[in-house]
Design an enzyme around this catalytic site. Structure first.
Site, PDB file in Angstrom:
ATOM      1  N   SER A 169      18.811  75.444  23.530  1.00  0.00           N
ATOM      2  CA  SER A 169      18.856  73.985  23.543  1.00  0.00           C
ATOM      3  C   SER A 169      20.296  73.491  23.335  1.00  0.00           C
ATOM      4  CB  SER A 169      17.885  73.426  22.493  1.00  0.00           C
ATOM      5  OG  SER A 169      17.707  72.039  22.678  1.00  0.00           O
ATOM      6  N   ASP A 265      11.832  71.590  32.134  1.00  0.00           N
ATOM      7  CA  ASP A 265      12.155  71.722  30.707  1.00  0.00           C
ATOM      8  C   ASP A 265      11.509  70.582  29.922  1.00  0.00           C
ATOM      9  OD1 ASP A 265      13.965  70.939  28.317  1.00  0.00           O
ATOM     10  OD2 ASP A 265      14.556  73.005  28.757  1.00  0.00           O
ATOM     11  N   HIS A 332      10.605  74.987  26.477  1.00  0.00           N
ATOM     12  CA  HIS A 332      11.979  74.739  26.044  1.00  0.00           C
ATOM     13  C   HIS A 332      12.337  75.807  25.018  1.00  0.00           C
ATOM     14  CE1 HIS A 332      15.567  72.359  25.304  1.00  0.00           C
ATOM     15  NE2 HIS A 332      15.321  72.344  24.008  1.00  0.00           N
TER      16      HIS A 332
END
Length: 387
Positions: A169, A265, A332
């Site tokens: 991330s 995502d 994610h």
């Protein structure tokens, strides 16, 4: 009742095998260099030492957790685990790419595995000397990055045979933005590569056509003084805020790099495509929580987002030193948990797990550059369902 208990015990024992806890190390020596979290506290990381043949191999993984783009948002983070090491849990679960058993992590299990905690709010890029006494906010992420790397070099990484900068991330963005910087800090004879998990955030418009993320990133870079850390090859051509987007600077990275990303995502769908400011009536609420609840019209928009994502990847050339695993899941971050990294039911592309794709690329047993077919074709996905 007995059967339920047995199942629960079995599940808990499976989870305990698939993951284990690692303690927190505070880098108190960094405070004197001004390399501190938003609240001025010391940076911190979790380290599980390498052993056997992996003793001179290093995985340095940066945690994610979004960004703060102005004083108000950074103040809201300052006294949380994303702004202060005083608020961090003293142990962290190591699983997936961090596991110390070859069954769960065949290529990196015996490496030195480090997870750096995220507490600066700008993907470890900030460097502002001044501290406003009214807020006591420190924008010093770039200093944290350097202090952590220097500390690890002193702990043995200066003798590294192999080293990989990774992250998920906002930490995946760190591994892209800092990739060549990391290479420059390590010995010339070390094999250095970078891995970004869910860090390829794209400059896309919202469902109502506004440039929400573009303005947000511009504010992050301005607030944290990030421009001087970003690629000069990029900032000489466009504004620093645009150089926070991987699609605008990835072509300038010289170090080998691998991208793992879901084309749908879940963070990007929730925060770039359909953020609350663009969905005042909450029409997208159910769809964002569970992709199976999306209407056909919403799915069409998601397919358009995938196309935009793939277009943004065009600067990521097909040199053999570059790898990618772009699946069509609603997820994610897929490296840090066992179920998506390597398990008998984990996501596959070309019948290959993420763990094998990354290992083959790192050790140059083969190249891996695969893009999945569109949703819902991939039945191996672990699509996220949010509460």
């Amino acid at each position: 009742m007995m059967r339920v208990c047995i199942v629960l015990v079995g599940l808990l024992s499976l989870l305990s095998i698939e993951a284990y806890e690692v303690g927190l190390t505070f880098l108190d020596s960094a405070v004197a260099q001004g390399a501190v979290c938003l609240d001025g506290s010391a940076p911190a990381y979790h380290m599980d030492k390498g052993f056997g043949a992996g003793i001179d191999n290093w995985l340095v993984f940066f945690e994610g957790g979004g960004w703060c783009n102005n004083v108000t948002n950074c103040l809201a983070r300052r006294d949380t685990r994303l702004g202060s090491s005083k608020q961090m849990l003293t142990t962290e679960t190591f699983s997936g790419m961090f596991h110390n058993k070859p069954k769960y992590n065949p290529d990196f299990y015996n490496w030195n595995r480090i997870k750096v905690r995220y507490c600066d709010g700008a993907s470890f890029t900030g460097d502002v000397e001044e501290v406003d006494p009214k807020t006591n906010l420190h924008f010093r992420g770039a200093r944290i990055f350097r202090a952590v790397i220097e500390d690890l070099l002193a702990k043995g990484m200066k003798n590294a045979t192999n080293a990989m900068l990774a992250g998920c991330s906002a930490g995946g963005l760190t591994s892209i933005l800092h990739c060549d910087n990391f290479r420059s800090l390590l010995p010339a004879n070390t094999t250095v590569k970078c891995l970004s998990d869910a860090g390829f955030f794209i400059n896309a418009k919202t469902i109502i056509g506004t440039s929400h993320i573009e303005g947000f990133y511009a504010d992050v870079v301005k607030t944290h003084g990030s421009a001087k850390v970003l690629s000069p090859a990029c900032t000489s051509k466009m504004s620093p805020g645009l150089c926070f987007f991987p699609q605008n600077m990835v072509q300038y990275i010289e170090t080998p790099i691998f991208l793992i990303n879901a084309a749908y995502d879940s963070w990007q769908v929730k925060n770039i495509l359909a953020p609350g400011v663009a969905d005042r009536k909450g029409t997208w609420r159910d769809c964002k929580l569970d992709i199976t609840k999306c209407s056909s019209a919403q799915l069409n928009i998601l397919q358009g987002y995938r196309q935009e994502f793939l277009k943004a990847l065009t600067g990521f050339d097909n040199s053999p030193s570059r790898g990618m695993f772009i699946n069509s899941c609603y997820s994610h971050c897929q490296t840090g948990i066992q179920e998506t990294w390597l398990r008998n039911d984990s996501p596959l592309l070309s019948n290959t797990t993420i763990a094998k794709a990354v290992g083959d690329w790192y050790y140059e047993r083969g190249t891996f550059q695969k893009i999945d077919c569109p949703y819902p074709c991939d039945k191996t996905c672990h699509n996220r369902v949010f509460e």
